[in-house]
Design a protein around this motif. Structure first.
Motif, PDB file in Angstrom:
ATOM      1  N   ARG A 127     133.235  68.673-111.193  1.00 49.88           N
ATOM      2  CA  ARG A 127     133.920  69.967-111.188  1.00 49.88           C
ATOM      3  C   ARG A 127     134.704  70.178-109.896  1.00 49.88           C
ATOM      4  NH1 ARG A 127     133.439  74.559-114.183  1.00 49.88           N
ATOM      5  NH2 ARG A 127     134.241  76.462-113.217  1.00 49.88           N
ATOM      6  N   ALA A 128     134.164  69.688-108.792  1.00 49.90           N
ATOM      7  CA  ALA A 128     134.820  69.864-107.493  1.00 49.90           C
ATOM      8  C   ALA A 128     136.034  68.965-107.326  1.00 49.90           C
ATOM      9  CB  ALA A 128     133.815  69.598-106.369  1.00 49.90           C
ATOM     10  N   GLY A 129     136.239  68.044-108.271  1.00 47.11           N
ATOM     11  CA  GLY A 129     137.375  67.127-108.167  1.00 47.11           C
ATOM     12  C   GLY A 129     137.038  65.810-107.515  1.00 47.11           C
ATOM     13  N   LEU A 130     135.864  65.703-106.904  1.00 46.54           N
ATOM     14  CA  LEU A 130     135.446  64.448-106.291  1.00 46.54           C
ATOM     15  C   LEU A 130     134.978  63.479-107.375  1.00 46.54           C
ATOM     16  CD1 LEU A 130     133.368  65.781-103.259  1.00 46.54           C
ATOM     17  CD2 LEU A 130     135.736  64.982-103.266  1.00 46.54           C
ATOM     18  N   HIS A 131     135.172  62.195-107.112  1.00 45.25           N
ATOM     19  CA  HIS A 131     134.744  61.163-108.038  1.00 45.25           C
ATOM     20  C   HIS A 131     133.481  60.493-107.513  1.00 45.25           C
ATOM     21  CE1 HIS A 131     138.910  61.650-109.449  1.00 45.25           C
ATOM     22  NE2 HIS A 131     138.489  61.122-110.585  1.00 45.25           N
ATOM     23  N   ILE A 132     132.439  60.459-108.349  1.00 46.81           N
ATOM     24  CA  ILE A 132     131.155  59.863-107.979  1.00 46.81           C
ATOM     25  C   ILE A 132     131.058  58.456-108.565  1.00 46.81           C
ATOM     26  CG2 ILE A 132     128.648  60.032-108.146  1.00 46.81           C
ATOM     27  CD1 ILE A 132     128.970  63.009-108.728  1.00 46.81           C
ATOM     28  N   GLU A 133     130.800  57.485-107.705  1.00 43.57           N
ATOM     29  CA  GLU A 133     130.418  56.164-108.187  1.00 43.57           C
ATOM     30  C   GLU A 133     128.909  56.178-108.417  1.00 43.57           C
ATOM     31  OE1 GLU A 133     130.407  51.435-106.892  1.00 43.57           O
ATOM     32  OE2 GLU A 133     131.039  52.967-105.451  1.00 43.57           O
ATOM     33  N   ILE A 134     128.489  55.721-109.575  1.00 43.60           N
ATOM     34  CA  ILE A 134     127.066  55.714-109.913  1.00 43.60           C
ATOM     35  C   ILE A 134     126.441  54.425-109.402  1.00 43.60           C
ATOM     36  CG2 ILE A 134     125.350  55.836-111.753  1.00 43.60           C
ATOM     37  CD1 ILE A 134     126.954  58.425-111.271  1.00 43.60           C
ATOM     38  N   ALA A 192     118.248  60.202-120.740  1.00 40.94           N
ATOM     39  CA  ALA A 192     117.752  59.308-121.784  1.00 40.94           C
ATOM     40  C   ALA A 192     118.554  58.007-121.818  1.00 40.94           C
ATOM     41  CB  ALA A 192     117.808  60.014-123.135  1.00 40.94           C
ATOM     42  N   ILE A 193     118.156  57.121-122.713  1.00 41.14           N
ATOM     43  CA  ILE A 193     118.801  55.816-122.865  1.00 41.14           C
ATOM     44  C   ILE A 193     119.347  55.694-124.289  1.00 41.14           C
ATOM     45  CG2 ILE A 193     118.465  53.315-122.832  1.00 41.14           C
ATOM     46  CD1 ILE A 193     116.151  53.812-120.869  1.00 41.14           C
ATOM     47  N   ALA A 194     120.632  55.405-124.390  1.00 44.61           N
ATOM     48  CA  ALA A 194     121.281  55.189-125.689  1.00 44.61           C
ATOM     49  C   ALA A 194     122.583  54.445-125.431  1.00 44.61           C
ATOM     50  CB  ALA A 194     121.538  56.521-126.391  1.00 44.61           C
ATOM     51  N   GLY A 195     123.298  54.136-126.497  1.00 42.68           N
ATOM     52  CA  GLY A 195     124.540  53.386-126.349  1.00 42.68           C
ATOM     53  C   GLY A 195     125.602  54.107-125.543  1.00 42.68           C
ATOM     54  N   ASN A 196     125.509  55.440-125.498  1.00 44.34           N
ATOM     55  CA  ASN A 196     126.517  56.205-124.750  1.00 44.34           C
ATOM     56  C   ASN A 196     125.996  56.693-123.409  1.00 44.34           C
ATOM     57  OD1 ASN A 196     124.732  58.075-125.807  1.00 44.34           O
ATOM     58  ND2 ASN A 196     126.312  59.643-126.132  1.00 44.34           N
ATOM     59  N   ALA A 197     124.890  56.117-122.935  1.00 44.13           N
ATOM     60  CA  ALA A 197     124.345  56.524-121.631  1.00 44.13           C
ATOM     61  C   ALA A 197     125.307  56.157-120.503  1.00 44.13           C
ATOM     62  CB  ALA A 197     122.999  55.847-121.409  1.00 44.13           C
ATOM     63  N   TYR A 198     125.335  56.975-119.483  1.00 42.38           N
ATOM     64  CA  TYR A 198     126.159  56.616-118.331  1.00 42.38           C
ATOM     65  C   TYR A 198     125.545  55.411-117.630  1.00 42.38           C
ATOM     66  CZ  TYR A 198     123.311  58.977-114.631  1.00 42.38           C
ATOM     67  OH  TYR A 198     122.341  59.367-113.735  1.00 42.38           O
ATOM     68  N   ARG A 199     126.401  54.614-116.963  1.00 45.08           N
ATOM     69  CA  ARG A 199     125.997  53.282-116.513  1.00 45.08           C
ATOM     70  C   ARG A 199     126.115  53.136-114.994  1.00 45.08           C
ATOM     71  NH1 ARG A 199     128.865  52.998-121.342  1.00 45.08           N
ATOM     72  NH2 ARG A 199     130.689  53.585-120.105  1.00 45.08           N
ATOM     73  N   PRO A 200     125.320  52.227-114.416  1.00 39.08           N
ATOM     74  CA  PRO A 200     125.551  51.865-113.016  1.00 39.08           C
ATOM     75  C   PRO A 200     126.962  51.304-112.862  1.00 39.08           C
ATOM     76  CG  PRO A 200     123.461  50.969-113.798  1.00 39.08           C
ATOM     77  CD  PRO A 200     124.176  51.497-115.001  1.00 39.08           C
ATOM     78  N   GLY A 201     127.658  51.756-111.852  1.00 39.34           N
ATOM     79  CA  GLY A 201     129.030  51.313-111.621  1.00 39.34           C
ATOM     80  C   GLY A 201     130.079  52.222-112.217  1.00 39.34           C
ATOM     81  N   VAL A 261     123.469  64.349-109.345  1.00 33.91           N
ATOM     82  CA  VAL A 261     124.718  64.324-110.116  1.00 33.91           C
ATOM     83  C   VAL A 261     124.887  65.616-110.913  1.00 33.91           C
ATOM     84  CG1 VAL A 261     126.049  63.088-111.875  1.00 33.91           C
ATOM     85  CG2 VAL A 261     124.663  61.806-110.226  1.00 33.91           C
ATOM     86  N   ILE A 262     123.817  66.093-111.542  1.00 36.17           N
ATOM     87  CA  ILE A 262     123.949  67.349-112.292  1.00 36.17           C
ATOM     88  C   ILE A 262     124.044  68.551-111.355  1.00 36.17           C
ATOM     89  CG2 ILE A 262     122.805  66.403-114.325  1.00 36.17           C
ATOM     90  CD1 ILE A 262     120.342  68.099-113.603  1.00 36.17           C
ATOM     91  N   LEU A 263     123.363  68.469-110.212  1.00 39.00           N
ATOM     92  CA  LEU A 263     123.400  69.596-109.273  1.00 39.00           C
ATOM     93  C   LEU A 263     124.778  69.781-108.662  1.00 39.00           C
ATOM     94  CD1 LEU A 263     119.991  69.202-107.399  1.00 39.00           C
ATOM     95  CD2 LEU A 263     120.662  71.110-108.870  1.00 39.00           C
ATOM     96  N   VAL A 311     129.142  57.866-103.422  1.00 42.22           N
ATOM     97  CA  VAL A 311     128.226  57.152-104.313  1.00 42.22           C
ATOM     98  C   VAL A 311     126.897  57.899-104.326  1.00 42.22           C
ATOM     99  CG1 VAL A 311     127.371  55.575-102.515  1.00 42.22           C
ATOM    100  CG2 VAL A 311     127.296  54.871-104.923  1.00 42.22           C
ATOM    101  N   ASN A 312     126.212  57.855-105.464  1.00 46.23           N
ATOM    102  CA  ASN A 312     125.002  58.676-105.581  1.00 46.23           C
ATOM    103  C   ASN A 312     123.744  57.995-105.049  1.00 46.23           C
ATOM    104  OD1 ASN A 312     124.590  56.863-107.760  1.00 46.23           O
ATOM    105  ND2 ASN A 312     123.501  58.420-108.957  1.00 46.23           N
ATOM    106  N   THR A 313     123.887  56.858-104.414  1.00 41.45           N
ATOM    107  CA  THR A 313     122.761  56.202-103.754  1.00 41.45           C
ATOM    108  C   THR A 313     123.192  55.707-102.382  1.00 41.45           C
ATOM    109  OG1 THR A 313     123.371  54.150-104.894  1.00 41.45           O
ATOM    110  CG2 THR A 313     121.581  55.445-105.859  1.00 41.45           C
ATOM    111  N   GLY A 314     122.228  55.638-101.467  1.00 42.83           N
ATOM    112  CA  GLY A 314     122.528  55.118-100.138  1.00 42.83           C
ATOM    113  C   GLY A 314     122.558  53.602-100.127  1.00 42.83           C
ATOM    114  N   ARG A 315     122.963  53.047 -98.999  1.00 45.03           N
ATOM    115  CA  ARG A 315     123.072  51.592 -98.888  1.00 45.03           C
ATOM    116  C   ARG A 315     121.714  50.909 -98.841  1.00 45.03           C
ATOM    117  NH1 ARG A 315     127.934  51.408 -94.337  1.00 45.03           N
ATOM    118  NH2 ARG A 315     129.586  52.151 -95.737  1.00 45.03           N
TER     119      ARG A 315
END
Length: 458
Positions: A296-303, A281-290, A312-314, A393-397
């Motif tokens: 959980r695995a310890g890896l950091h995802i750039e959105i 959904a969209i709200a003030g606390n929505a996660y953002r591009p960037g 991302v949820i999977l 990153v969760n999208t390709g180039r």
């Protein structure tokens, strides 16, 4: 149920199910009057066609039905809503349909999503003698219909909580243990990626879990994408792209359908079902591009894009699944438009760690008329999902190889030694065919069930 198991079928109208070859062999033996009538109608036993044959009193005496072959899962699907209401049975003069195919195809031909709109008429009834294969056909049809109902239900009535209730009902029916992690507890229990995607909705995100079976059996884990509605997030979808996003939980629905069959047929496995359920959904606390999100695995995802939320949820669910070291993980997800562009609506994309397994599944899918198509986990493309400020990153180039990029993203969260299958499916019929009306659909679950029965044979 519209297939009834009866000891006597004497008062039912007979259906002669015939393929083209069987009809050509039978036609010369028919009464001249019947031959002339069928010729007048142009009946040739083409699949999904039928002809009503009257008796001397003018009443319906028999039905000639064209089928593709004796094991086709939609052999009789054109009939239940087209024949006059009443009782029918399969004539021994026709092709001997497999009991499973007869029961399955008839029930699927009766399916309609009627939660909000009443049916105009009742389906015709098929009377058959009971058999284990016939009962299996009904079990398959029941699971497929349940999958369709879940996908067809609008998001207003099928949010994360409602999807959780549906899973709990399935679990209770088969004696499975059910639990869930809800809302901010996802952070406390180390499912931060699921929380990040779902936190903007007024309907709390959650991880749904069911466990069933004996500890002495090999562990099998099913993971289903449960995005109950997808606006695209801050990278909002256009209206046309958002119209059918109630179906974005199709992976979860298909996982529940497959799990139902595994438990109903008592496969010798220790089953774990995991469904990350959110509304993007969209709200003030929505996660953002960037944003950069820890997983959980310890890896950091750039959105790179908030509309690539399914992977991302999977990733949290897959990492959790791998902690139990199951013999096999299968995830199912309505993940990418790229898979639909490549393969269309009817052919889910299969990604596998082992090519021989993928080829076996493809062959089995074509045999069962429940197909999938193998696509590669092409490792050179991993550089396309590398991030300069995170691990991935969760999208390709670019838009190229979008389905492969998504599969490679998930691959990063599944240990190399772990056997894993990923299915990128549509979970939707975009055109109507007998037994497959426009709307939600179960895809590959019959094939996966047959594969699992063989792999985990007692």
């Amino acid at each position: 149920m519209n297939v009834q198991f009866k000891s006597s079928v004497a008062r039912a109208t007979p259906i002669l199910a015939l393929d083209r070859a069987a009809y050509q062999a039978l036609a010369p033996q028919l009464p001249k009057r019947t031959q002339q009538w069928l010729n007048t109608l142009g009946f040739s036993a083409a699949p999904d066609t039928f002809a009503l044959v009257p008796g001397e009193d003018g009443k319906l005496a028999q039905v000639f039905a064209g089928v593709a072959h004796a094991a086709h899962p939609y052999a009789l699907s054109a009939l239940p809503m087209a024949l006059p209401e009443g009782n029918y049975t399969l004539s021994p003069e026709g092709l001997k349909l497999q009991d499973e195919a007869a029961a399955l195809s008839w029930e699927l031909g009766c399916y309609a999503f009627d939660l909000y709109k009443a049916r105009k008429r009742a389906p015709a009834q098929l009377l058959v003698k009971t058999s284990p294969d016939g009962q299996r056909g009904l079990a398959l049809a029941t699971a497929i219909s349940a999958v369709r109902d879940l996908v067809n239900t609008p998001a207003e009535h099928m949010g994360p909580e409602e999807l959780s209730r549906a899973a709990a009902v399935v679990g209770k029916q088969h004696g499975a243990k059910f639990k869930e992690v809800v809302g901010d507890d996802l952070q406390k229990k180390n499912f931060p990626a699921i929380h990040a995607v779902g936190r903007a909705s007024t309907r709390a995100p959650r991880l749904i879990e069911m466990n069933w079976g004996s500890d002495k059996h090999p562990r099998l884990t099913l993971v289903g994408k449960g995005v109950c509605f997808d606006t695209g997030g801050l990278d909002i979808k256009p209206a046309d792209g958002m119209r059918q996003m109630k179906k974005d939980m199709g992976g979860a629905a298909n996982v529940l359908g497959l799990a139902t069959l595994i438990m109903a047929l008592k496969l010798p496995v220790r089953l774990q079902v995991l469904i990350p359920a959110v509304e993007n959904a969209i709200a003030g606390n929505a996660y953002r591009p960037g944003d950069v999100i820890k997983t959980r695995a310890g890896l950091h995802i750039e959105i790179g894009n908030t509309d690539a939320e399914g992977r991302v949820i999977l990733c949290d669910a897959l990492a959790y699944a791998a902690e139990f070291k199951p013999e096999l993980i299968i995830d199912m997800a309505t993940l990418t438009g790229a898979a639909r562009i490549a393969l269309g609506a009817q052919l889910p994309a299969l990604f596998a760690r082992h090519t021989d397994t993928a080829r076996d599944l493809m062959d089995l899918g074509f045999k069962l008329d429940d197909p999938m198509w193998h696509m590669p986990l092409w490792s050179p493309y991993k550089e396309g999902i590398a991030s300069s400020i995170g691990d991935i990153v969760n999208t390709g180039r670019s838009a190229l190889a979008g389905a492969i990029n998504a599969a490679l993203f998930l691959d990063a969260f599944v240990p190399e030694q772990q056997d894993w299958l990923h299915l990128d499916l549509f979970a939707w019929n975009d055109v109507s065919r007998p037994g497959r009306p426009v709307g939600g659909e179960a895809q590959t679950i019959r094939t996966l069930l047959a594969y699992l029965e063989e792999r985990f044979a007692a």
